[in-house]
Enzyme design. Structure first.
Site, PDB file in Angstrom:
ATOM      1  N   CYS A  52       0.817  -1.223   0.000  1.00 23.71           N
ATOM      2  CA  CYS A  52       0.000   0.000   0.000  1.00 23.71           C
ATOM      3  C   CYS A  52       0.844   1.264   0.000  1.00 23.71           C
ATOM      4  CB  CYS A  52      -0.901   0.046   1.244  1.00 23.71           C
ATOM      5  SG  CYS A  52      -1.370  -1.527   1.940  1.00 23.71           S
ATOM      6  N   CYS A 125      -2.582   3.114   2.878  1.00 23.35           N
ATOM      7  CA  CYS A 125      -3.418   2.139   3.579  1.00 23.35           C
ATOM      8  C   CYS A 125      -4.494   2.816   4.414  1.00 23.35           C
ATOM      9  CB  CYS A 125      -2.557   1.221   4.443  1.00 23.35           C
ATOM     10  SG  CYS A 125      -3.460  -0.247   4.973  1.00 23.35           S
ATOM     11  N   ASP A 126      -5.460   1.993   4.789  1.00 21.36           N
ATOM     12  CA  ASP A 126      -6.758   2.395   5.324  1.00 21.36           C
ATOM     13  C   ASP A 126      -6.781   3.635   6.226  1.00 21.36           C
ATOM     14  OD1 ASP A 126      -7.314   0.091   4.025  1.00 21.36           O
ATOM     15  OD2 ASP A 126      -8.165  -0.978   5.719  1.00 21.36           O
ATOM     16  N   GLU A 448     -10.613  -4.889  13.535  1.00 24.74           N
ATOM     17  CA  GLU A 448     -11.399  -5.435  12.434  1.00 24.74           C
ATOM     18  C   GLU A 448     -11.410  -6.962  12.537  1.00 24.74           C
ATOM     19  OE1 GLU A 448      -9.803  -3.993   8.786  1.00 24.74           O
ATOM     20  OE2 GLU A 448     -10.512  -1.949   9.114  1.00 24.74           O
ATOM     21  N   SER A 474     -13.490  -5.162   8.317  1.00 23.79           N
ATOM     22  CA  SER A 474     -12.719  -4.711   7.172  1.00 23.79           C
ATOM     23  C   SER A 474     -13.663  -4.319   6.042  1.00 23.79           C
ATOM     24  CB  SER A 474     -11.797  -5.835   6.703  1.00 23.79           C
ATOM     25  OG  SER A 474     -11.313  -5.580   5.410  1.00 23.79           O
TER      26      SER A 474
END
Length: 571
Positions: A52, A125-126, A448, A474
């Site tokens: 990522c 990333c997230d 998550e 997620s």
């Protein structure tokens, strides 16, 4: 030259008192002209933790060229990330949501400490996406957000695959549906390039949000990470932040209640990650707007589901890129009357002006639908409330076969215990698997549950059980999995009172989640309840647990703009 007399960097670059500060800049090779220009922080989450983030340094160099081209002086620095795909399924996931706060805080203090005049934030990333956007809104200096881009799809047995397939394959292996060799063969080809997970998981969801909310350049979110054309968006982002500095257009001029609503629309219509219901209230907190999980859920309910992306659908981010990217989604929403086109963006133009020349051909592609002919009339994400979640909960319904479920509770006080039971098949069709003490405070960190939910799907039980948690899911999770149950177990929320065998009813059409236990019985249980303590008495996770608030309001750790006395950009 831009007059620096009202910019923050005047404190470290102008006049005799700044002579010591300038000496440091000369030490790094800057010229007198460069010191006299606005300073722009170029913050990236580059690291070698996961694909990522691995291409972000390259994009930062192109961004710096854009800043320099438009008479600015870029100053590159990095912050952390915790990559969810690697943190998933073990204690490392407790650090994921915590990282959002650390990212926002670290960028804030870096900008404050060095008096930068603008910011370009590059994330992969997230949690790094909302973390950087939160910092932009908190600081309120001219800012542009840039997504690092998605990964290319892998190929296995003539089928496109993602990391989601690998997680689900673990469940297939446990169920003896595939061999260990097949699992190993899949893992070696599922992630063939740099970039963030390729479905409409959290990273791509929040990248769509960045464009819809106006903080990212149009089209910048869709190009896959390995493509060199990403560098053009990086250059343009650097160039554009200088235009914003000249015009003094700031993030709080761009992000308003209307643009937050636009952002929630794109999440709903694309079957995006339930994590957006956590991140949008957190963004709102930074600018003092009341916009909680219930506000987000109301917008989700009103918005048609029109984008056929994985995990609920068929296509990946690369497929969306090939038909025109995020602007195609925004144009469909705008034409259908679901967007406020008057919202300002980082181009200096409105959203409607940005989309003026975007054309959609609904006959030539099967990814983005018209709002008049949606995949389903309501959004791919739904909010639920009831006596089990008085402060709300959230579920992604995109691609889910049944929206109603009634079953017996099977309770676990941590994810590890639930995953072990699932791996061994110690659960039954019709169960509602309850995972608690995984909320923001109780985990701490609100983990998550992809490892558990993917294992259930891999075993062929995805449509035969439900799963509820005060933790998170997620963006790759699918099925009737309800997260963000609030209040959480650690603060004596109703989920802490559930016992094995209790009947739980879920109705995602009506937005209800209820525990069928008499009120008097629940009061008796509450008196006897011993709240489980988490395992952290010091360190970053302990600090987070002491200050974090409810998931309903974004699980934030500070009061936000409602309590601030001045913004950084006013210094």
């Amino acid at each position: 030259m831009i007059d620096k007399s009202k910019l923050p960097s005047r404190h470290v670059s102008e006049g005799p008192k700044s002579s010591p500060h300038r000496s440091y800049y000369y030490a790094m090779g800057l010229t007198e002209e460069e010191i006299g220009q606005p300073f722009v922080g170029v913050a990236t989450c580059w690291n070698e933790s996961a694909p990522c983030n691995i291409s972000l340094s390259r994009q930062a160099q192109a961004t710096k060229k854009g800043v320099k081209k438009n008479k600015g002086t870029p100053r590159e620095f990095t912050t952390i990330t915790v990559t969810d795909g690697i943190a998933m399924g073990h204690e490392g996931m407790k650090s994921s949501l915590v990282s959002r706060e650390i990212i926002a805080d670290s960028v804030e203090v870096a900008i404050r400490g060095h008096c930068y005049d603008g910011l370009v934030g590059i994330a992969g990333c997230d949690k790094s996406l909302p973390g950087l956007m939160m910092a932009m809104l908190r600081l309120n200096v001219p800012s542009v957000f840039l997504y690092g881009g998605s990964i290319l799809p892998g190929k296995y047995k003539n089928k496109e695959v993602t990391v989601q397939d690998v997680f689900e394959a673990v469940g297939e292996y446990d169920a003896k549906k595939i061999s260990e060799k097949e699992l190993c063969d899949l893992e070696k080809v599922a992630c063939p390039s740099a970039g963030s997970c390729g479905g409409q998981f959290t990273a791509n969801t929040m990248a769509c949000v960045a464009e819809a909310i106006g903080l990212a350049l149009p089209g910048s979110s869709s190009t896959p990470a390995p493509y060199e054309s990403r560098d053009e968006f990086a250059f343009d982002s650097g160039f554009s932040v200088m235009e914003l500095i000249k015009k003094q257009i700031k993030p709080r001029d761009i992000v308003t209640r209307d643009s937050l609503i636009n952002a929630a629309r794109i999440v709903a219509c694309s079957g995006g990650s339930t994590n957006a219901a956590l991140h949008l209230p957190a963004l709102a907190n930074e600018i003092g707007i009341k916009f909680d999980m219930f506000d987000v859920a109301k917008i989700f309910k009103e918005t048609p589901y029109i984008v056929d992306l994985k995990p609920g659908g068929k296509f990946l981010a690369k497929d969306l890129y090939e038909i025109g990217g995020v602007p195609i989604i925004l144009k469909s929403l705008l034409d259908g009357g679901f967007l406020n086109g008057d919202c300002l963006t980082v181009t200096g133009k409105t959203l409607q002006e940005n989309l003026k020349n975007v054309e959609i051909n609904f006959q030539s592609q099967e990814i983005v639908y018209s709002t008049e002919n949606p995949i389903s009339p309501t959004g791919g994400v739904v909010g639920l409330s009831g006596n089990l979640a008085p402060d709300g909960s959230i579920v992604k319904v995109a691609g889910t076969k049944s929206l109603q479920f009634k079953g017996q509770a099977r309770c676990f006080d941590c994810e590890e215990d639930a995953f072990e039971a699932v791996s061994k098949g110690n659960y039954s069709e019709g169960d509602v698997i309850v995972i608690r003490y995984e909320g923001p405070r109780g985990g701490p960190g609100m983990r998550e549950m992809l490892a558990t939910t993917a294992a259930i799907y891999g075993q062929g039980m995805g449509d035969k059980v439900a799963l509820i948690t005060d933790g998170r899911f997620s963006g790759a999770t699918r099925g009737l999995c309800i997260g963000h149950i609030s209040p959480e177990a650690a603060v004596r929320g109703p989920i802490a009172l559930v016992q094995d065998g209790d009947i739980i009813e879920i109705d995602a059409e009506k937005g209800l989640i209820n525990l069928n236990v008499d009120k008097n019985e629940l009061e008796k249980r509450n008196k006897k309840l011993k709240v489980k303590e988490n395992d952290f008495g010091s360190g970053a996770l302990w600090k987070f647990s002491q200050s974090v608030g409810s998931a309903r309001y974004g699980a934030v750790t500070h009061p936000g703009a409602l309590k601030e006395k001045k913004t950084y950009s006013d210094i």
